[in-house]
Design an enzyme around this catalytic site. Structure first.
Site, PDB file in Angstrom:
ATOM      1  N   ALA A 143      -3.763 -10.776   8.822  1.00  0.00           N
ATOM      2  CA  ALA A 143      -3.518 -12.004   9.727  1.00  0.00           C
ATOM      3  C   ALA A 143      -3.248 -11.096  11.220  1.00  0.00           C
ATOM      4  O   ALA A 143      -3.603 -11.826  12.388  1.00  0.00           O
ATOM      5  CB  ALA A 143      -2.579 -13.030   9.299  1.00  0.00           C
ATOM      6  N   LYS A 194      -4.286  -5.554  -5.772  1.00  0.00           N
ATOM      7  CA  LYS A 194      -4.065  -5.018  -4.640  1.00  0.00           C
ATOM      8  C   LYS A 194      -2.732  -5.115  -4.246  1.00  0.00           C
ATOM      9  O   LYS A 194      -2.084  -4.125  -3.775  1.00  0.00           O
ATOM     10  CB  LYS A 194      -4.942  -4.675  -3.594  1.00  0.00           C
ATOM     11  N   ARG A 258       3.340  -6.844   3.588  1.00  0.00           N
ATOM     12  CA  ARG A 258       4.539  -7.248   3.018  1.00  0.00           C
ATOM     13  C   ARG A 258       4.731  -6.784   1.602  1.00  0.00           C
ATOM     14  O   ARG A 258       5.938  -6.656   1.147  1.00  0.00           O
ATOM     15  CB  ARG A 258       4.647  -8.855   3.245  1.00  0.00           C
ATOM     16  N   ASN A 259       3.707  -6.712   0.956  1.00  0.00           N
ATOM     17  CA  ASN A 259       3.670  -6.076  -0.477  1.00  0.00           C
ATOM     18  C   ASN A 259       4.227  -4.581  -0.470  1.00  0.00           C
ATOM     19  O   ASN A 259       5.141  -4.130  -0.980  1.00  0.00           O
ATOM     20  CB  ASN A 259       2.570  -6.180  -1.266  1.00  0.00           C
ATOM     21  N   GLU A 284       3.218 -11.773  -2.549  1.00  0.00           N
ATOM     22  CA  GLU A 284       2.267 -12.396  -3.389  1.00  0.00           C
ATOM     23  C   GLU A 284       2.384 -11.361  -4.649  1.00  0.00           C
ATOM     24  O   GLU A 284       2.185 -11.797  -5.705  1.00  0.00           O
ATOM     25  CB  GLU A 284       0.878 -12.695  -3.190  1.00  0.00           C
TER      26      GLU A 284
END
Length: 331
Positions: A143, A194, A258-259, A284
């Site tokens: 994003a 992923k 963020r992962n 997520e």
């Protein structure tokens, strides 16, 4: 027949905001459901999402904003669902209007935890949306790069390639290139897995492992992903295409991931709880790990990277010890 000029996005996070920006490039009107009243008011007055991608300026005359699901659903034919998987069940519970005659594209990269299924299956089970009216929008795409209008790539997957092509036409613009696929299962699971593997990469980086090890970790993760998806759908697919390998690479390496950030913090010594609290957006992969792990227990073969991430996140195992053990079985 569904009218693709009547298109709306459900969700107000960074990915939802990016998708609205993309759609506004060539659509005179875009519907946008934002549950948060403060975001709604700020968008109305200032043309910015105050919480996510706040640098993106919207022409408010292009937007029809809603805070009520039952108000927006009857007015549009095509929806892009961009609510984090952890919140989907509770967010859609107030919906009493039917989705049965709508086209719904999931841009969610995760598993609905309460139901332990991917978003497409959840929409079919809970809202009776036929498979031929469902699609998936996947990366590789962050994003934050959309906000900067950096050239990015999307994949639209559906068993109904006609609606996938129509969605592609709505998304393509100067900085977006879109591919079409009929591999719904592979695309949706790859988008989920992923994130889990990016947590493993982040942990390795936080623990001080170098590029050489991380390259082996990612190549091993791709093979593991292929084995996982094959257990669910044995159709042939080229795992090196951008919807699989490309999305894996950007999620594993990008500073916007963020992962990866979650894994990196755990590798540096944060507890899982502290790391989750520190990250302001939903990772997520944390929620997807539990369901993917349980699913893998019914599969043939081994999934050592998934096992490693699960044990660190949910069994309080030492990231250092688990990564060291993992390093001995990778090649």
């Amino acid at each position: 027949m569904n009218d693709f000029s009547k298109i709306a996005v459900l969700g107000s996070g960074s990915w939802a905001t990016a998708l609205v920006k993309i759609l506004c490039e060539q659509n005179a009107n875009v519907g946008w459901y934002v549950r948060n009243e403060n975001i709604y008011a700020h968008l109305k007055e200032h043309g910015h999402n105050p919480n996510y991608l706040s640098s993106v300026a919207f022409d408010v005359s292009q937007l029809s904003l809603f805070t009520d699901l039952n108000e927006i659903v009857p007015l549009y034919d095509v929806f892009i669902l961009a609510i984090p998987s952890f919140y989907i069940d509770r967010s859609l519970k107030p919906l009493t209007e039917s989705l049965e005659n709508k086209l719904v594209f999931s841009a969610v990269k995760g598993i609905v935890p309460e139901h332990r299924v991917l978003v497409g299956a959840f929409l079919t089970q809970a809202f009776k949306v036929p498979e031929a009216q469902l699609g998936v929008i996947a990366g590789p795409c962050h994003a934050e790069e959309v906000a900067l209008e950096r050239l990015s790539y999307l994949t639209v997957a559906s068993v109904n390639t006609a609606i996938a092509e129509q969605m592609k036409a709505k998304l393509d613009c100067d900085y977006i290139r879109t591919a079409v696929s009929d591999d719904v299962v592979g695309t949706e699971y790859a988008a989920t897995l992923k994130n889990i593997y990016a947590i493993a990469v982040g942990m390795a980086h936080g623990l001080g492992y170098g590029d050489n090890f991380i390259s082996v970790l990612i190549s091993s993760a791709m093979r593991e992903m292929k084995r996982f998806i094959k257990q669910l759908d044995n159709n042939k697919r080229n795992i090196n295409k951008s919807a699989y390998l490309g999305d894996m690479l950007v999620t594993a390496y990008s500073v916007f991931s963020r992962n990866r950030m979650l894994g990196n913090m755990i590798g540096k010594g944060y507890t899982v709880k502290a790391a989750l609290m520190e990250i302001t957006m939903i990772a997520e992969g944390y929620y997807g790990t539990q369901t993917a792990y349980r699913l893998s227990n019914s599969f043939k073969g081994s999934f050592p990277i998934l096992d490693c991430v699960y044990q660190v996140l949910y069994e309080k195992a030492s990231a250092r010890k688990k990564m060291k053990a993992l390093s001995k079985v990778l090649n």
